[in-house]
Design a protein around this motif. Structure first.
Motif, PDB file in Angstrom:
ATOM      1  N   LEU A 354     -63.776 -44.165 -61.236  1.00 18.66           N
ATOM      2  CA  LEU A 354     -62.954 -45.231 -59.790  1.00 18.66           C
ATOM      3  C   LEU A 354     -62.269 -44.389 -58.967  1.00 18.66           C
ATOM      4  O   LEU A 354     -61.922 -43.910 -57.951  1.00 18.66           O
ATOM      5  N   SER A 355     -63.269 -42.102 -59.320  1.00 19.99           N
ATOM      6  CA  SER A 355     -63.062 -41.586 -58.430  1.00 19.99           C
ATOM      7  C   SER A 355     -63.937 -40.728 -58.245  1.00 19.99           C
ATOM      8  O   SER A 355     -64.752 -39.925 -59.483  1.00 19.99           O
ATOM      9  N   HIS A 362     -58.026 -42.306 -56.936  1.00 19.19           N
ATOM     10  CA  HIS A 362     -57.772 -44.130 -57.496  1.00 19.19           C
ATOM     11  C   HIS A 362     -56.563 -43.936 -57.052  1.00 19.19           C
ATOM     12  O   HIS A 362     -55.316 -45.624 -56.299  1.00 19.19           O
ATOM     13  N   ARG A 365     -55.599 -44.410 -53.542  1.00 17.99           N
ATOM     14  CA  ARG A 365     -56.011 -45.547 -53.275  1.00 17.99           C
ATOM     15  C   ARG A 365     -55.120 -46.495 -53.392  1.00 17.99           C
ATOM     16  O   ARG A 365     -54.515 -47.678 -52.268  1.00 17.99           O
ATOM     17  N   ALA A 395     -52.969 -46.718 -60.763  1.00 19.54           N
ATOM     18  CA  ALA A 395     -54.113 -45.778 -61.323  1.00 19.54           C
ATOM     19  C   ALA A 395     -53.964 -45.642 -62.390  1.00 19.54           C
ATOM     20  O   ALA A 395     -55.573 -45.924 -63.369  1.00 19.54           O
TER      21      ALA A 395
END
Length: 577
Positions: A354-355, A362, A365, A395
């Motif tokens: 995810l990151s 994230h 985002r 997240a």
């Protein structure tokens, strides 16, 4: 602020916990890399022990017990090699030396020894597409001139036009501007151009030359002999280029665009790259302890990515389509299903992320509710700022959902603290070459690379005793330090540690996956893995859970007081009644 749940009366009735046919069956193999959780360390931002404001290898060794206590299997170290540091170490001047900024080879050996004691492997980030223009091999190429064996280690070409004043083709650098730079020959005359898909200080190697492959075999063996558990391979899709070097009408990074599919991009994904990694796989298999290769292969579609993880090539490849899917239940279901199908077809695990150090975290985002007012890789002070509370809630929910999936998972340092980007970083402090090469048109990646907060109070939040860091931390991190979260059972840190413990205890990484039959709302996504239900609510209304026991939740408020309603922006792991 997070979106307020609608009244409980709006929640759909509880669904029977019926499952679709399995899209993935449990693994029959127990290789560690099929179920691994690997933690990315960005050394310059992890922990500084020398007082120079930059993280170092002794800092990683010092804090390694805290990371191991999360329940991770390995650390992936971003580059720590000798480098001029024009691209944060991805411009390597000596692949077999540690940059004094980070320590010594002895410090690396100490780190490996501590990792072995804790049962954690160390993966080295290898950069085979390009090196620094200060590497000895490139210095020789410049000195020995056109037609020399030294120059054949790189991609040099004569320019176009009557006087050779035009670059050999129209390729563009990922960091902005032309992908070609002209050199001045030893006699002072304008000379050939060399290719650099990234910064002009990073010349691309010529992988059509067998001598390049021999050079990197030596490098791999150097680190494997010192105890490296394997390698994350930077820009794995770019090593081999179309030998004709034709013009390209698509996007500079090879991403698909109308009329220009990724499969046609002449600078990426060429078939010859797979021969390189077959050789590397063979080298790794000569060593004990299941040494692994993970590809940063940014390829499209997801089915093509499976070519990198066939049984005689890489062990893992980052799932960038999953990372970029966003907060969309049906899109997530689609890419997860396609990923599992594609990777199962070649007997490889899907690997979720995810990151990392190249994208906005994230937590940022998922909290960005308005588009940026300027292009770039991160947000700046002029952009609409993210909703921090919403971003963190989503997240945590996304992470808990990801950790329930079968396969491997990658974590980026600090995400276990709920960190987002530094979105208000003053522009004069930016160091990413993208910012300079585009004259500020793109902000670059500095915002996601900020030093970690360890303890409250110190000017660098415990990152450095010197009181300053190579780039400053945002003021909002004061309450997100590791020390503060260790004392809070509702913290993001505790959620990660508990989830990773359950993931290992229930062997979810080697598990199966069956989607829940229609949950009654398209914004709720659920699946079963090893008898556990994982349910994420991406909508605005509460969702009535099936009967069962909640084993893990993404937050203390994920489930309402009755224990039956899943709130928006939340995920639970449920053991059905």
């Amino acid at each position: 602020m997070p979106q307020t749940p609608e009244l409980a009366e709006s929640a759909p009735p509880a669904q029977h916990h019926r499952l679709e046919s399995p899209v993935h069956h449990a693994s029959t193999h127990d290789d560690w890399w099929r179920r691994s959780v690997i933690y990315q360390v960005y050394p310059r931002s992890f922990r500084d022990t020398t007082g120079n404001g930059v993280g170092d290898l002794p800092g990683i060794t010092l804090e390694l017990p805290k990371i191991a206590s999360l329940g991770v299997d390995a650390l992936w170290l971003s580059p720590f090699f000798a480098s001029p540091q024009r691209d944060a170490g991805y411009d390597v001047s000596d692949y077999c030396a540690v940059d004094p900024l980070f320590g010594t080879l002895g410090d690396f050996d100490d780190l490996v020894a501590e990792a072995n004691r804790l049962g954690v492997k160390i993966l080295v980030d290898i950069v085979p597409n390009h090196c620094s223009n200060e590497h000895l091999l490139f210095a020789r190429a410049l000195a020995q001139g056109p037609g020399s064996a030294a120059r054949e280690m790189f991609i040099f070409r004569d320019g176009r036009g009557e006087r050779g004043d035009l670059p050999p083709n129209n390729w563009q650098s990922h960091f902005g501007g032309s992908a070609w730079t002209r050199v001045t020959e030893a006699d002072g005359s304008p000379g050939q151009y060399y290719l650099h898909l990234f910064d002009s200080s990073q010349p691309d190697f010529n992988w059509d030359n067998p001598a390049v492959g021999d050079e990197f075999e030596h490098i791999l063996r150097f680190w494997l002999d010192r105890g490296a558990g394997g390698f994350r391979v930077d820009v794995a899709h770019a090593l081999v280029k179309d030998a004709a070097l034709p013009d390209w009408g698509g996007t500079p990074d090879g991403s698909p665009s109308p009329g220009f599919p990724f499969s046609d991009a002449p600078m990426f994904g060429r078939p010859g790259v797979h021969d390189v990694f077959r050789r590397w796989r063979g080298i790794c298999e000569e060593y004990d302890g299941e040494r692994v290769l993970c590809a940063e292969a940014n390829v499209h579609p997801i089915e093509a990515m499976a070519d990198w993880v066939r049984s005689d090539e890489m062990h893992q490849s980052f799932n960038f389509p999953f990372l970029h899917t966003g907060w969309d239940a049906q899109a997530l279901k689609g890419i997860i299903t396609r990923s599992l199908n594609a990777f199962d077809a070649v007997g490889a695990p899907s690997t979720w992320v995810l990151s990392n150090h190249d994208v906005a975290r994230h937590a940022t985002r998922f909290g960005t509710v308005a588009p940026a007012t300027r292009p770039g890789d991160g947000l700046g002070p002029e952009d609409p700022q993210p909703d921090l509370e919403l971003g963190l809630a989503r997240a945590r929910a996304a992470t808990l959902f990801m950790l329930g999936l079968p396969g491997g998972a990658y974590l980026y340092q600090g995400e276990e603290l709920g960190l987002g980007d530094h979105t208000e970083l003053p522009h004069p402090l930016r160091q990413d070459p993208t910012y300079a090469r585009t004259n500020g048109e793109r902000l670059g990646r500095d915002g996601c690379r900020v030093p970690l907060p360890w303890t409250p109070g110190n000017p660098t939040l415990g990152f450095s005793d010197a009181g300053e860091a190579w780039i400053p931390q945002p003021a909002t991190w004061q309450h997100l330090t590791r020390e503060a979260q260790e004392l809070d059972p509702d913290s993001t840190l505790w959620m990660y540690r508990n989830a990773l413990g359950l993931r290992r205890a229930r062997n979810l990484g080697l598990g199966d996956l069956s989607w829940l039959v229609d949950t009654g709302t398209p914004e709720v996504l659920g699946f079963a893995n090893g008898g556990l239900l994982v349910i994420m609510n991406l909508g605005n209304a509460q969702f009535t859970l099936p009967e069962g026991t909640v084993l893990q939740a993404s937050s203390a408020t994920a489930v309402d007081a009755t224990g039956r309603l899943l709130n928006p922006d939340s995920t639970v792991w449920l053991l059905p009644a």
